[in-house]
Design a protein around this motif. Sequence first.
Motif, PDB file in Angstrom:
ATOM      1  N   VAL A  17       0.912  -1.210  -0.030  1.00  0.00           N
ATOM      2  CA  VAL A  17      -0.022  -0.061   0.043  1.00  0.00           C
ATOM      3  C   VAL A  17       1.006   1.277   0.001  1.00  0.00           C
ATOM      4  CG1 VAL A  17      -1.660   1.265   1.161  1.00  0.00           C
ATOM      5  CG2 VAL A  17      -2.029  -1.057   1.139  1.00  0.00           C
ATOM      6  N   LEU A  18       1.726   1.133   0.941  1.00  0.00           N
ATOM      7  CA  LEU A  18       2.726   2.378   0.917  1.00  0.00           C
ATOM      8  C   LEU A  18       3.464   2.640  -0.209  1.00  0.00           C
ATOM      9  CD1 LEU A  18       4.435   1.923   4.358  1.00  0.00           C
ATOM     10  CD2 LEU A  18       2.518   3.644   3.809  1.00  0.00           C
ATOM     11  N   PHE A  19       3.892   1.409  -0.936  1.00  0.00           N
ATOM     12  CA  PHE A  19       4.703   1.574  -2.170  1.00  0.00           C
ATOM     13  C   PHE A  19       3.883   2.258  -3.277  1.00  0.00           C
ATOM     14  CE2 PHE A  19       5.097  -0.425  -6.485  1.00  0.00           C
ATOM     15  CZ  PHE A  19       6.665   0.007  -6.626  1.00  0.00           C
ATOM     16  N   HIS A  20       2.688   1.620  -3.353  1.00  0.00           N
ATOM     17  CA  HIS A  20       1.758   2.415  -4.528  1.00  0.00           C
ATOM     18  C   HIS A  20       1.659   3.906  -4.226  1.00  0.00           C
ATOM     19  CE1 HIS A  20       0.995  -0.945  -7.063  1.00  0.00           C
ATOM     20  NE2 HIS A  20       0.896  -1.743  -6.060  1.00  0.00           N
ATOM     21  N   LEU A  21       1.200   4.411  -2.978  1.00  0.00           N
ATOM     22  CA  LEU A  21       0.740   5.721  -2.660  1.00  0.00           C
ATOM     23  C   LEU A  21       2.161   6.626  -2.876  1.00  0.00           C
ATOM     24  CD1 LEU A  21      -1.165   5.212   0.725  1.00  0.00           C
ATOM     25  CD2 LEU A  21      -1.985   5.794  -1.593  1.00  0.00           C
ATOM     26  N   VAL A  22       3.302   6.039  -2.489  1.00  0.00           N
ATOM     27  CA  VAL A  22       4.657   6.901  -2.721  1.00  0.00           C
ATOM     28  C   VAL A  22       4.937   6.921  -4.404  1.00  0.00           C
ATOM     29  CG1 VAL A  22       7.114   6.368  -2.771  1.00  0.00           C
ATOM     30  CG2 VAL A  22       5.905   6.025  -0.666  1.00  0.00           C
ATOM     31  N   GLN A  23       4.595   5.769  -5.174  1.00  0.00           N
ATOM     32  CA  GLN A  23       4.975   5.773  -6.587  1.00  0.00           C
ATOM     33  C   GLN A  23       3.710   6.802  -7.234  1.00  0.00           C
ATOM     34  OE1 GLN A  23       7.418   4.333  -8.015  1.00  0.00           O
ATOM     35  NE2 GLN A  23       8.170   3.857  -6.049  1.00  0.00           N
ATOM     36  N   ASP A  24       2.437   6.393  -6.842  1.00  0.00           N
ATOM     37  CA  ASP A  24       1.284   6.978  -7.587  1.00  0.00           C
ATOM     38  C   ASP A  24       0.641   8.190  -7.148  1.00  0.00           C
ATOM     39  OD1 ASP A  24       1.842   4.890  -9.283  1.00  0.00           O
ATOM     40  OD2 ASP A  24       0.553   3.171  -8.348  1.00  0.00           O
ATOM     41  N   GLY A  25       1.046   8.526  -5.861  1.00  0.00           N
ATOM     42  CA  GLY A  25       0.290   9.641  -5.046  1.00  0.00           C
ATOM     43  C   GLY A  25      -0.968   8.984  -4.489  1.00  0.00           C
ATOM     44  N   ALA A  26      -2.034   9.936  -4.144  1.00  0.00           N
ATOM     45  CA  ALA A  26      -3.176   9.581  -3.435  1.00  0.00           C
ATOM     46  C   ALA A  26      -3.845   8.773  -4.415  1.00  0.00           C
ATOM     47  CB  ALA A  26      -3.980  10.992  -3.065  1.00  0.00           C
ATOM     48  N   MET A  27      -4.681   7.723  -3.907  1.00  0.00           N
ATOM     49  CA  MET A  27      -5.648   6.765  -4.775  1.00  0.00           C
ATOM     50  C   MET A  27      -6.847   6.385  -4.058  1.00  0.00           C
ATOM     51  SD  MET A  27      -2.469   4.196  -6.012  1.00  0.00           S
ATOM     52  CE  MET A  27      -3.757   3.239  -6.590  1.00  0.00           C
ATOM     53  N   LYS A  65     -18.749  11.012  -2.086  1.00  0.00           N
ATOM     54  CA  LYS A  65     -18.381  11.012  -0.586  1.00  0.00           C
ATOM     55  C   LYS A  65     -18.406   9.575   0.037  1.00  0.00           C
ATOM     56  CE  LYS A  65     -17.975  15.356  -0.278  1.00  0.00           C
ATOM     57  NZ  LYS A  65     -16.646  15.860  -0.353  1.00  0.00           N
ATOM     58  N   ARG A  66     -19.079   8.483  -0.519  1.00  0.00           N
ATOM     59  CA  ARG A  66     -19.190   7.218  -0.145  1.00  0.00           C
ATOM     60  C   ARG A  66     -17.887   6.439  -0.195  1.00  0.00           C
ATOM     61  NH1 ARG A  66     -23.645   4.427  -2.994  1.00  0.00           N
ATOM     62  NH2 ARG A  66     -22.870   5.675  -4.525  1.00  0.00           N
ATOM     63  N   GLN A  67     -16.964   6.861  -1.285  1.00  0.00           N
ATOM     64  CA  GLN A  67     -15.898   6.242  -1.293  1.00  0.00           C
ATOM     65  C   GLN A  67     -14.622   6.959  -0.481  1.00  0.00           C
ATOM     66  OE1 GLN A  67     -15.449   3.538  -3.260  1.00  0.00           O
ATOM     67  NE2 GLN A  67     -17.543   3.609  -3.516  1.00  0.00           N
ATOM     68  N   ARG A  68     -13.498   6.405  -0.429  1.00  0.00           N
ATOM     69  CA  ARG A  68     -12.312   6.858   0.495  1.00  0.00           C
ATOM     70  C   ARG A  68     -11.108   7.040  -0.566  1.00  0.00           C
ATOM     71  NH1 ARG A  68     -15.425   8.810   3.689  1.00  0.00           N
ATOM     72  NH2 ARG A  68     -16.504   7.777   5.318  1.00  0.00           N
ATOM     73  N   VAL A  69     -10.422   8.070  -0.374  1.00  0.00           N
ATOM     74  CA  VAL A  69      -9.051   8.228  -0.800  1.00  0.00           C
ATOM     75  C   VAL A  69      -7.999   7.961   0.301  1.00  0.00           C
ATOM     76  CG1 VAL A  69      -7.534   9.895  -2.016  1.00  0.00           C
ATOM     77  CG2 VAL A  69     -10.161   9.775  -2.687  1.00  0.00           C
ATOM     78  N   LEU A  70      -6.815   7.152  -0.231  1.00  0.00           N
ATOM     79  CA  LEU A  70      -6.017   6.981   0.593  1.00  0.00           C
ATOM     80  C   LEU A  70      -4.510   7.923   0.197  1.00  0.00           C
ATOM     81  CD1 LEU A  70      -5.849   3.198   0.718  1.00  0.00           C
ATOM     82  CD2 LEU A  70      -7.074   4.799   2.294  1.00  0.00           C
ATOM     83  N   SER A  71      -3.908   8.447   1.241  1.00  0.00           N
ATOM     84  CA  SER A  71      -2.669   9.227   0.693  1.00  0.00           C
ATOM     85  C   SER A  71      -1.657   9.228   1.978  1.00  0.00           C
ATOM     86  CB  SER A  71      -3.043  10.904   0.790  1.00  0.00           C
ATOM     87  OG  SER A  71      -3.806  11.296   2.096  1.00  0.00           O
ATOM     88  N   LEU A  72      -0.415   9.404   1.595  1.00  0.00           N
ATOM     89  CA  LEU A  72       0.739   9.089   2.568  1.00  0.00           C
ATOM     90  C   LEU A  72       0.652  10.276   3.448  1.00  0.00           C
ATOM     91  CD1 LEU A  72       2.573   6.960   2.652  1.00  0.00           C
ATOM     92  CD2 LEU A  72       4.149   8.420   1.254  1.00  0.00           C
ATOM     93  N   THR A  73       1.020  10.258   4.933  1.00  0.00           N
ATOM     94  CA  THR A  73       1.202  11.190   5.507  1.00  0.00           C
ATOM     95  C   THR A  73       2.752  11.536   5.722  1.00  0.00           C
ATOM     96  OG1 THR A  73       1.803   9.708   7.642  1.00  0.00           O
ATOM     97  CG2 THR A  73      -0.928  10.585   7.217  1.00  0.00           C
ATOM     98  N   GLU A  74       2.931  12.849   6.374  1.00  0.00           N
ATOM     99  CA  GLU A  74       4.489  12.877   6.405  1.00  0.00           C
ATOM    100  C   GLU A  74       5.372  11.785   7.099  1.00  0.00           C
ATOM    101  OE1 GLU A  74       8.043  14.580   6.072  1.00  0.00           O
ATOM    102  OE2 GLU A  74       6.235  15.317   4.948  1.00  0.00           O
TER     103      GLU A  74
END
Length: 127
Positions: A17-27, A65-74
């Motif tokens: 999960v972290l790998f994809h967020l680092v590579q692709d940004g928020a998803m 609004k029913r869906q969620r977006v994941l993003s990496l924190t600092e």
Amino acid sequence: MERLLRPYDLGSTQWMVLFHLVQDGAMPQRDFIELLKVEKPTLSDIVSALVRKGFIDQSPDPSNKRQRVLSLTEQGRQLWERLPNPIVVMRDIAFDGVDEQTLDLIAEVLQTATERLEHHNFGDRET
């Protein structure tokens, strides 16, 4: 892989999960079901653990609004910078001393085998 990640309090799927967020940004969270080949409840557990650890944020999707977006924190970004890449470490151990031509052939064979398995319809045959 698990042993390499254990000191960082991560499992292999959490690392992905972290790998994809680092590579692709928020998803969108739903995209990870296909990427990771996991069921929705399993993904929810993985996401909850990463949110609880402070490595990712989970926010409402502005377009739905029913869906969620994941993003990496600092904190997640800082962790990522310290993490070894377990895939690279395992590859280096497994293929130490193997020449480049053989590595290319291994990669081609494994890629072909994976594609065949992913596209095979197991329901068409009796096992």
